[in-house]
Write a protein that holds these residues in place. Sequence first.
Motif, PDB file in Angstrom:
ATOM      1  N   LYS B 167       0.882  -1.195   0.025  1.00 50.87           N
ATOM      2  CA  LYS B 167       0.041   0.158   0.139  1.00 50.87           C
ATOM      3  C   LYS B 167       0.834   1.369   0.071  1.00 50.87           C
ATOM      4  O   LYS B 167       0.726   2.249  -0.725  1.00 50.87           O
ATOM      5  N   GLU B 168       1.715   0.974   0.721  1.00 55.29           N
ATOM      6  CA  GLU B 168       2.782   2.462   1.262  1.00 55.29           C
ATOM      7  C   GLU B 168       3.555   2.792  -0.269  1.00 55.29           C
ATOM      8  O   GLU B 168       3.576   4.024  -0.719  1.00 55.29           O
ATOM      9  N   LEU B 169       3.996   1.703  -0.920  1.00 54.64           N
ATOM     10  CA  LEU B 169       4.907   1.965  -2.112  1.00 54.64           C
ATOM     11  C   LEU B 169       4.018   1.940  -3.367  1.00 54.64           C
ATOM     12  O   LEU B 169       4.536   2.202  -4.561  1.00 54.64           O
ATOM     13  N   ASN B 170       2.488   1.688  -3.291  1.00 52.51           N
ATOM     14  CA  ASN B 170       1.766   1.765  -4.292  1.00 52.51           C
ATOM     15  C   ASN B 170       2.206   0.783  -5.454  1.00 52.51           C
ATOM     16  O   ASN B 170       2.420   1.042  -6.847  1.00 52.51           O
ATOM     17  N   ILE B 171       2.070  -0.481  -4.916  1.00 53.61           N
ATOM     18  CA  ILE B 171       2.362  -1.764  -5.775  1.00 53.61           C
ATOM     19  C   ILE B 171       1.064  -2.497  -6.042  1.00 53.61           C
ATOM     20  O   ILE B 171       0.509  -2.846  -4.826  1.00 53.61           O
ATOM     21  N   SER B 172       0.723  -2.614  -7.171  1.00 53.41           N
ATOM     22  CA  SER B 172      -0.698  -3.399  -7.461  1.00 53.41           C
ATOM     23  C   SER B 172      -0.323  -4.696  -7.661  1.00 53.41           C
ATOM     24  O   SER B 172      -0.796  -5.534  -7.033  1.00 53.41           O
ATOM     25  N   GLU B 173       0.397  -5.152  -8.978  1.00 55.95           N
ATOM     26  CA  GLU B 173       0.785  -6.521  -9.002  1.00 55.95           C
ATOM     27  C   GLU B 173       2.057  -6.667  -8.630  1.00 55.95           C
ATOM     28  O   GLU B 173       2.877  -6.162  -8.565  1.00 55.95           O
ATOM     29  N   SER B 174       2.447  -8.204  -8.309  1.00 52.49           N
ATOM     30  CA  SER B 174       3.569  -8.708  -7.805  1.00 52.49           C
ATOM     31  C   SER B 174       4.113  -9.975  -8.317  1.00 52.49           C
ATOM     32  O   SER B 174       3.110 -10.725  -8.573  1.00 52.49           O
ATOM     33  N   MET B 175       5.333 -10.213  -8.695  1.00 51.61           N
ATOM     34  CA  MET B 175       5.669 -11.594  -9.203  1.00 51.61           C
ATOM     35  C   MET B 175       6.259 -12.065  -7.838  1.00 51.61           C
ATOM     36  O   MET B 175       7.068 -13.207  -8.397  1.00 51.61           O
ATOM     37  N   GLY B 176       6.188 -11.868  -6.655  1.00 54.95           N
ATOM     38  CA  GLY B 176       6.544 -12.625  -5.596  1.00 54.95           C
ATOM     39  C   GLY B 176       6.042 -13.914  -5.307  1.00 54.95           C
ATOM     40  O   GLY B 176       4.793 -14.039  -5.590  1.00 54.95           O
ATOM     41  N   ALA B 177       6.584 -14.764  -4.795  1.00 52.94           N
ATOM     42  CA  ALA B 177       5.788 -16.150  -4.195  1.00 52.94           C
ATOM     43  C   ALA B 177       5.322 -15.772  -3.209  1.00 52.94           C
ATOM     44  O   ALA B 177       5.703 -14.958  -2.207  1.00 52.94           O
ATOM     45  N   SER B 178       4.491 -16.835  -2.821  1.00 57.72           N
ATOM     46  CA  SER B 178       3.973 -17.059  -1.311  1.00 57.72           C
ATOM     47  C   SER B 178       4.868 -18.026  -0.606  1.00 57.72           C
ATOM     48  O   SER B 178       4.553 -19.197  -0.584  1.00 57.72           O
ATOM     49  N   VAL B 179       5.620 -17.221   0.189  1.00 57.26           N
ATOM     50  CA  VAL B 179       6.629 -18.219   1.068  1.00 57.26           C
ATOM     51  C   VAL B 179       6.128 -18.809   2.401  1.00 57.26           C
ATOM     52  O   VAL B 179       5.510 -17.947   2.791  1.00 57.26           O
ATOM     53  N   PRO B 180       6.665 -19.985   2.532  1.00 53.72           N
ATOM     54  CA  PRO B 180       6.032 -20.402   3.982  1.00 53.72           C
ATOM     55  C   PRO B 180       6.705 -19.616   4.889  1.00 53.72           C
ATOM     56  O   PRO B 180       7.778 -19.005   4.978  1.00 53.72           O
ATOM     57  N   LYS B 181       5.917 -19.538   6.249  1.00 51.99           N
ATOM     58  CA  LYS B 181       6.294 -18.613   7.213  1.00 51.99           C
ATOM     59  C   LYS B 181       7.545 -18.881   7.717  1.00 51.99           C
ATOM     60  O   LYS B 181       8.145 -17.839   8.231  1.00 51.99           O
ATOM     61  N   GLU B 182       8.129 -20.034   8.084  1.00 50.79           N
ATOM     62  CA  GLU B 182       9.410 -20.196   8.617  1.00 50.79           C
ATOM     63  C   GLU B 182      10.615 -19.614   7.785  1.00 50.79           C
ATOM     64  O   GLU B 182      11.388 -19.191   8.388  1.00 50.79           O
ATOM     65  N   ASP B 183      10.176 -19.808   6.517  1.00 55.66           N
ATOM     66  CA  ASP B 183      11.413 -19.422   5.675  1.00 55.66           C
ATOM     67  C   ASP B 183      11.649 -17.952   5.569  1.00 55.66           C
ATOM     68  O   ASP B 183      12.441 -17.379   5.712  1.00 55.66           O
ATOM     69  N   ILE B 184      10.488 -17.165   5.560  1.00 55.66           N
ATOM     70  CA  ILE B 184      10.337 -15.743   5.728  1.00 55.66           C
ATOM     71  C   ILE B 184      10.881 -15.136   6.983  1.00 55.66           C
ATOM     72  O   ILE B 184      11.381 -14.165   7.027  1.00 55.66           O
ATOM     73  N   ASP B 185      10.410 -15.938   8.148  1.00 59.25           N
ATOM     74  CA  ASP B 185      10.975 -15.327   9.426  1.00 59.25           C
ATOM     75  C   ASP B 185      12.477 -15.604   9.423  1.00 59.25           C
ATOM     76  O   ASP B 185      13.148 -14.767  10.077  1.00 59.25           O
ATOM     77  N   SER B 186      12.937 -16.669   8.806  1.00 57.51           N
ATOM     78  CA  SER B 186      14.561 -16.854   9.076  1.00 57.51           C
ATOM     79  C   SER B 186      15.155 -15.544   8.032  1.00 57.51           C
ATOM     80  O   SER B 186      16.191 -15.025   8.793  1.00 57.51           O
ATOM     81  N   VAL B 187      14.691 -15.013   7.216  1.00 54.39           N
ATOM     82  CA  VAL B 187      15.163 -13.870   6.497  1.00 54.39           C
ATOM     83  C   VAL B 187      15.081 -12.674   7.022  1.00 54.39           C
ATOM     84  O   VAL B 187      16.020 -11.899   7.325  1.00 54.39           O
ATOM     85  N   LEU B 188      13.639 -12.838   7.934  1.00 52.93           N
ATOM     86  CA  LEU B 188      13.560 -11.354   8.902  1.00 52.93           C
ATOM     87  C   LEU B 188      14.605 -11.294  10.020  1.00 52.93           C
ATOM     88  O   LEU B 188      14.932 -10.290  10.645  1.00 52.93           O
ATOM     89  N   GLU B 189      15.072 -12.587  10.649  1.00 54.82           N
ATOM     90  CA  GLU B 189      15.784 -12.720  11.756  1.00 54.82           C
ATOM     91  C   GLU B 189      17.287 -12.073  11.376  1.00 54.82           C
ATOM     92  O   GLU B 189      17.917 -11.204  11.912  1.00 54.82           O
ATOM     93  N   LEU B 190      17.570 -12.330   9.935  1.00 53.48           N
ATOM     94  CA  LEU B 190      18.948 -11.864   9.575  1.00 53.48           C
ATOM     95  C   LEU B 190      18.800 -10.261   9.395  1.00 53.48           C
ATOM     96  O   LEU B 190      19.716  -9.616   9.925  1.00 53.48           O
ATOM     97  N   ALA B 191      17.670  -9.837   8.756  1.00 52.70           N
ATOM     98  CA  ALA B 191      17.412  -8.602   8.837  1.00 52.70           C
ATOM     99  C   ALA B 191      17.411  -7.720  10.219  1.00 52.70           C
ATOM    100  O   ALA B 191      17.921  -6.683  10.213  1.00 52.70           O
ATOM    101  N   ASN B 192      17.147  -8.435  10.940  1.00 53.13           N
ATOM    102  CA  ASN B 192      17.072  -7.810  12.416  1.00 53.13           C
ATOM    103  C   ASN B 192      18.536  -7.679  13.187  1.00 53.13           C
ATOM    104  O   ASN B 192      18.833  -6.763  13.640  1.00 53.13           O
ATOM    105  N   CYS B 193      19.306  -8.524  12.685  1.00 54.45           N
ATOM    106  CA  CYS B 193      20.550  -8.758  13.107  1.00 54.45           C
ATOM    107  C   CYS B 193      21.295  -7.477  12.343  1.00 54.45           C
ATOM    108  O   CYS B 193      22.081  -6.682  12.843  1.00 54.45           O
ATOM    109  N   ILE B 194      21.081  -7.077  11.010  1.00 49.34           N
ATOM    110  CA  ILE B 194      21.678  -6.017  10.319  1.00 49.34           C
ATOM    111  C   ILE B 194      21.228  -4.735  10.823  1.00 49.34           C
ATOM    112  O   ILE B 194      22.145  -3.804  11.201  1.00 49.34           O
ATOM    113  N   TYR B 195      20.047  -4.758  11.471  1.00 52.20           N
ATOM    114  CA  TYR B 195      19.246  -3.282  11.890  1.00 52.20           C
ATOM    115  C   TYR B 195      20.192  -3.135  13.212  1.00 52.20           C
ATOM    116  O   TYR B 195      20.667  -1.865  13.580  1.00 52.20           O
ATOM    117  N   LYS B 196      20.551  -4.452  14.104  1.00 52.36           N
ATOM    118  CA  LYS B 196      21.283  -3.752  15.339  1.00 52.36           C
ATOM    119  C   LYS B 196      22.747  -3.543  14.986  1.00 52.36           C
ATOM    120  O   LYS B 196      23.276  -2.704  15.579  1.00 52.36           O
TER     121      LYS B 196
END
Lengths: 224, 327
Positions: B167-196
Amino acid sequence: MAKIIKNEYYPGVYKNYFRKLFTKNMVLGKKVYNENLVSDGNVEYRTWDCSKSKLGAALANGIKFIGFKEGDIILYLGASTGTTVSHVSDIVGQNGCIFALDVSPTTTQDLVFLAEDRKNIVPILADANNPLSYVHKVSQVDFLFQDIAQKNQVEIFLNNMVFLHKGAYGMLSLKCRSVDVTKKPSQVFKQVLEELKKKVEVVDFKSLEPFERDHYMFLIRKNY
Amino acid sequence: MKYMYSSVLSTYLFDENFSIVKEKRIQNPIELDKGLWTQEEKALIAANKNEKIIFVGQKKEKIQGVEFTNDENVINKVLKASKNNFDEHFSITIKITKKKISESFSKEFFIVQTINAITELEKSINLLSKRVREMYSVYAPEVEKKLSDNDSFVRMIITKDKSELFKELNISESMGASVPKEDIDSVLELANCIYKLIQEKIKKEQYLEQIVLIVAPNLTAICDAKIASKLIAIAGSLRKLAFFPAGTIQTLGAEKALFEHLKNKANPPKYGVIMGHPLVMNAPIKEKGKMARRLANKILIAVKVDYFNHDNNTIGYELKEKLEKSN
């Protein structure tokens, strides 16, 4: 593993068929800079890595003699973390002594830890440019070794000759690029040879290739 | 005429033939090592007031009637003649070395270490951000493409949901896949480390500004804290920086180009680390070299004032005003 035998040119140093150099380990089982330990019966030897040690490179290239023996007192300028100092300590044995000088506090810390294992090293934090600043800590010595990469390394060496006995030997490891980076290394070598010949007798010199580029080792004798 | 020499064990008095006349045990060898006259030496000098004494060693103060010598012959004979109990000599010398090491701490050590740590943090943040971008592109590639700045990208994907981001970036269509929760959580944990890591980098930059201001106030007035600490780090210490000529300060950090010029007749470099200073960055192309030279000259004055006369901390601002006026 090839058998280890004595090196007939340099007493205290050992070799094997593949021309690798070794010294007898004074502290059994302990490594100093992650070198290989080799056991031969009851005796343990430490491999001398000639690409990390200027003295080892000079011996591997066949310099005339090593200049010091078991029981000698040695002044070592530019000891750094103690890779070559440990091999010199193996050769000199418990009856000898090495005054190991370095100007940086962080590397002298490693020397202090090395001295706690081997009782024949005395670490000193001092600037070799100024011999009078450590004249109260050292004594007369039988051999002077220097491995300092500064512009005035030859001057430092000649200033510290005051601590040598008459007739004793010394070794100077020359880094041509530190003296003058714009001149050709062979030019710097000739210049340094002339400067040394005025004061001392130059017994032998060897290039340290292929272990180091544009480095030379001089073996000199003090005749005054 | 008598000769005098002190080792860490005792102090000796010799006659003209270098035979020992008097020997006294030293109680405080650490004082001797700092270059001060010990009690025993002063007593020996006072007892021989009518004689000229030549002292072998280095002291901070002079005493009347005592001369110092550089003569190699004298030093040689004096060292030979003094007896040495080796075991005690060694243990005392090692104690002196340990004390000297513990007293060689300076604030500059932390400046050099902190600026190196900041550089390493920046490299790590860039390297890991690339990895997270590649992983996240499977999930929402349009988001990854729109947020080109690493800091904001990491912050947004941690705090916001995929639909909110669209919504924020005004994107209507996307070619992204629907990734299962555990996989996307693993990516976000790494992003958390970078934030720290990013937060740690900001903290280190604030800490660096404080400590450089203490050690070199005039230098930080002319250039900001980062360039000032980079100059100190390359030189090694503030003392070495103060003894450089201005031409060296101009090219500090461009060593590769400098040695190519000296050895292989290439063109000389115009600026090194000081290239990041706003005065040099905003100068017209033909004036950049001149600005770098003028800036290096003024930096040297500020560094010398910082090292030799620590009380003066106004000259940095005066020099900066002069530079900006003449522009």
